[in-house]
Design a protein around this motif. Structure first.
Motif, PDB file in Angstrom:
ATOM      1  N   GLY A 189      88.052 -60.415  65.710  1.00 51.46           N
ATOM      2  CA  GLY A 189      89.082 -60.699  65.200  1.00 51.46           C
ATOM      3  C   GLY A 189      90.290 -60.395  65.900  1.00 51.46           C
ATOM      4  O   GLY A 189      90.617 -59.529  66.789  1.00 51.46           O
ATOM      5  N   TRP A 190      91.436 -61.267  65.854  1.00 49.01           N
ATOM      6  CA  TRP A 190      92.782 -60.993  65.991  1.00 49.01           C
ATOM      7  C   TRP A 190      93.541 -60.673  65.018  1.00 49.01           C
ATOM      8  O   TRP A 190      93.422 -61.202  64.005  1.00 49.01           O
ATOM      9  N   PHE A 191      94.168 -59.591  64.993  1.00 47.59           N
ATOM     10  CA  PHE A 191      95.371 -58.816  64.087  1.00 47.59           C
ATOM     11  C   PHE A 191      96.647 -58.638  64.602  1.00 47.59           C
ATOM     12  O   PHE A 191      97.166 -58.639  65.826  1.00 47.59           O
ATOM     13  N   ARG A 192      97.644 -58.778  63.699  1.00 49.65           N
ATOM     14  CA  ARG A 192      98.945 -58.650  64.118  1.00 49.65           C
ATOM     15  C   ARG A 192      99.790 -57.501  63.271  1.00 49.65           C
ATOM     16  O   ARG A 192      99.511 -57.668  61.898  1.00 49.65           O
ATOM     17  N   GLN A 193     100.760 -56.866  63.745  1.00 48.79           N
ATOM     18  CA  GLN A 193     101.509 -56.158  63.140  1.00 48.79           C
ATOM     19  C   GLN A 193     103.046 -56.172  63.290  1.00 48.79           C
ATOM     20  O   GLN A 193     103.492 -56.280  64.320  1.00 48.79           O
ATOM     21  N   ALA A 194     103.665 -56.887  62.436  1.00 49.92           N
ATOM     22  CA  ALA A 194     105.158 -56.952  62.588  1.00 49.92           C
ATOM     23  C   ALA A 194     106.049 -55.928  61.995  1.00 49.92           C
ATOM     24  O   ALA A 194     105.637 -54.961  61.428  1.00 49.92           O
ATOM     25  N   ALA A 197      93.019 -64.041  62.681  1.00 50.30           N
ATOM     26  CA  ALA A 197      91.816 -65.136  62.764  1.00 50.30           C
ATOM     27  C   ALA A 197      90.469 -64.360  63.201  1.00 50.30           C
ATOM     28  O   ALA A 197      90.830 -63.237  63.768  1.00 50.30           O
ATOM     29  N   SER A 198      89.364 -64.651  62.970  1.00 52.73           N
ATOM     30  CA  SER A 198      88.237 -64.276  63.326  1.00 52.73           C
ATOM     31  C   SER A 198      87.031 -65.144  63.781  1.00 52.73           C
ATOM     32  O   SER A 198      87.371 -66.486  63.398  1.00 52.73           O
ATOM     33  N   ILE A 199      86.192 -64.591  64.515  1.00 48.40           N
ATOM     34  CA  ILE A 199      85.223 -65.593  65.032  1.00 48.40           C
ATOM     35  C   ILE A 199      83.858 -64.839  65.149  1.00 48.40           C
ATOM     36  O   ILE A 199      83.875 -63.572  65.247  1.00 48.40           O
ATOM     37  N   ARG A 224      97.724 -74.100  63.525  1.00 49.04           N
ATOM     38  CA  ARG A 224      98.370 -73.663  64.904  1.00 49.04           C
ATOM     39  C   ARG A 224      97.725 -72.845  65.719  1.00 49.04           C
ATOM     40  O   ARG A 224      98.077 -72.900  67.050  1.00 49.04           O
ATOM     41  N   PHE A 225      96.990 -71.800  65.208  1.00 44.93           N
ATOM     42  CA  PHE A 225      96.212 -71.067  66.131  1.00 44.93           C
ATOM     43  C   PHE A 225      94.677 -71.541  66.289  1.00 44.93           C
ATOM     44  O   PHE A 225      94.234 -71.648  65.232  1.00 44.93           O
ATOM     45  N   THR A 226      94.215 -71.038  67.345  1.00 47.61           N
ATOM     46  CA  THR A 226      92.824 -71.476  67.447  1.00 47.61           C
ATOM     47  C   THR A 226      91.871 -70.115  68.341  1.00 47.61           C
ATOM     48  O   THR A 226      92.586 -69.582  69.364  1.00 47.61           O
ATOM     49  N   ILE A 227      91.310 -69.485  67.677  1.00 43.20           N
ATOM     50  CA  ILE A 227      90.424 -68.489  68.330  1.00 43.20           C
ATOM     51  C   ILE A 227      89.144 -69.031  69.035  1.00 43.20           C
ATOM     52  O   ILE A 227      88.630 -69.781  68.395  1.00 43.20           O
ATOM     53  N   SER A 228      88.774 -68.297  70.118  1.00 39.93           N
ATOM     54  CA  SER A 228      87.614 -68.649  70.759  1.00 39.93           C
ATOM     55  C   SER A 228      87.249 -67.493  71.518  1.00 39.93           C
ATOM     56  O   SER A 228      87.781 -66.300  71.631  1.00 39.93           O
ATOM     57  N   ALA A 273      80.038 -64.708  77.858  1.00 40.99           N
ATOM     58  CA  ALA A 273      79.564 -64.617  79.247  1.00 40.99           C
ATOM     59  C   ALA A 273      80.718 -63.832  80.082  1.00 40.99           C
ATOM     60  O   ALA A 273      80.305 -62.988  80.902  1.00 40.99           O
ATOM     61  N   LYS A 274      82.126 -63.905  79.689  1.00 40.62           N
ATOM     62  CA  LYS A 274      83.065 -63.332  80.292  1.00 40.62           C
ATOM     63  C   LYS A 274      83.466 -61.849  79.410  1.00 40.62           C
ATOM     64  O   LYS A 274      84.829 -61.224  79.521  1.00 40.62           O
ATOM     65  N   ASN A 275      82.883 -61.683  78.251  1.00 43.46           N
ATOM     66  CA  ASN A 275      83.220 -60.506  77.359  1.00 43.46           C
ATOM     67  C   ASN A 275      84.869 -60.705  77.046  1.00 43.46           C
ATOM     68  O   ASN A 275      85.478 -59.704  77.002  1.00 43.46           O
ATOM     69  N   THR A 276      85.294 -62.002  76.628  1.00 41.00           N
ATOM     70  CA  THR A 276      86.415 -62.118  76.303  1.00 41.00           C
ATOM     71  C   THR A 276      86.679 -63.092  75.162  1.00 41.00           C
ATOM     72  O   THR A 276      85.957 -63.958  74.873  1.00 41.00           O
ATOM     73  N   VAL A 277      87.737 -62.592  74.356  1.00 42.73           N
ATOM     74  CA  VAL A 277      87.967 -63.550  73.157  1.00 42.73           C
ATOM     75  C   VAL A 277      89.453 -64.055  73.484  1.00 42.73           C
ATOM     76  O   VAL A 277      90.415 -63.147  73.995  1.00 42.73           O
ATOM     77  N   TYR A 278      89.774 -65.028  73.028  1.00 46.58           N
ATOM     78  CA  TYR A 278      91.088 -65.654  73.287  1.00 46.58           C
ATOM     79  C   TYR A 278      91.607 -66.258  71.788  1.00 46.58           C
ATOM     80  O   TYR A 278      91.119 -66.314  70.791  1.00 46.58           O
ATOM     81  N   LEU A 279      93.118 -66.179  71.982  1.00 50.34           N
ATOM     82  CA  LEU A 279      93.888 -66.650  70.633  1.00 50.34           C
ATOM     83  C   LEU A 279      94.959 -67.598  71.331  1.00 50.34           C
ATOM     84  O   LEU A 279      95.959 -67.287  71.880  1.00 50.34           O
TER      85      LEU A 279
END
Length: 116
Positions: free
Chosen positions: A35-40, A49-51, A67-71, A75-81
């Motif tokens: 997941g992506w999390f945020r703190q304002a 977002a979560s995947i 507006r946002f897309t998580i992926s 293979a690259k051990n990476t998550v994107y937002l």
């Protein structure tokens, strides 16, 4: 031991785009929903977002839906937002973590600042 490193934040004008990346060390990345999390400022950290482990299933908070897309690339051990049509209210420190979050995996996060 898994470690997570976020990158890609910065200063952008309202309406602009940014792509955040979260690189994970360790061989268990593909076994975890992420997941992506945020703190304002002045607010609690919240999920954006979560995947799922395979990437087939995603979730978005209402405030970022459309507006946002998580992926993820296991293979690259990476998550994107991918963040488009950014708004000043998107300004926050963004973190990645497993979903549900593991308290021991919070990293430094990456700061996103959206100017009006």
């Amino acid at each position: 031991q898994v470690q997570l490193v976020e990158s890609g934040g910065g200063l952008v004008q309202a309406g602009g785009s940014l792509r955040l990346s979260c690189a994970a060390s360790g061989r268990t990345f593909g076994r975890s929903a992420m997941g992506w999390f945020r703190q304002a400022p002045g607010k609690e950290r919240a999920v954006v977002a979560s995947i799922s482990r395979s990437g087939a299933s995603t979730y978005y908070a209402d405030s970022v839906k459309g507006r946002f897309t998580i992926s993820r690339d296991n293979a690259k051990n990476t998550v994107y937002l991918q963040m488009n049509s950014l708004k000043p209210e998107d300004t926050a420190v963004y973190y990645c973590n497993t979903n549900p979050p593991n308290p021991g995996l919070w990293g430094q996060g990456t700061l996103v600042t959206v100017s009006s």
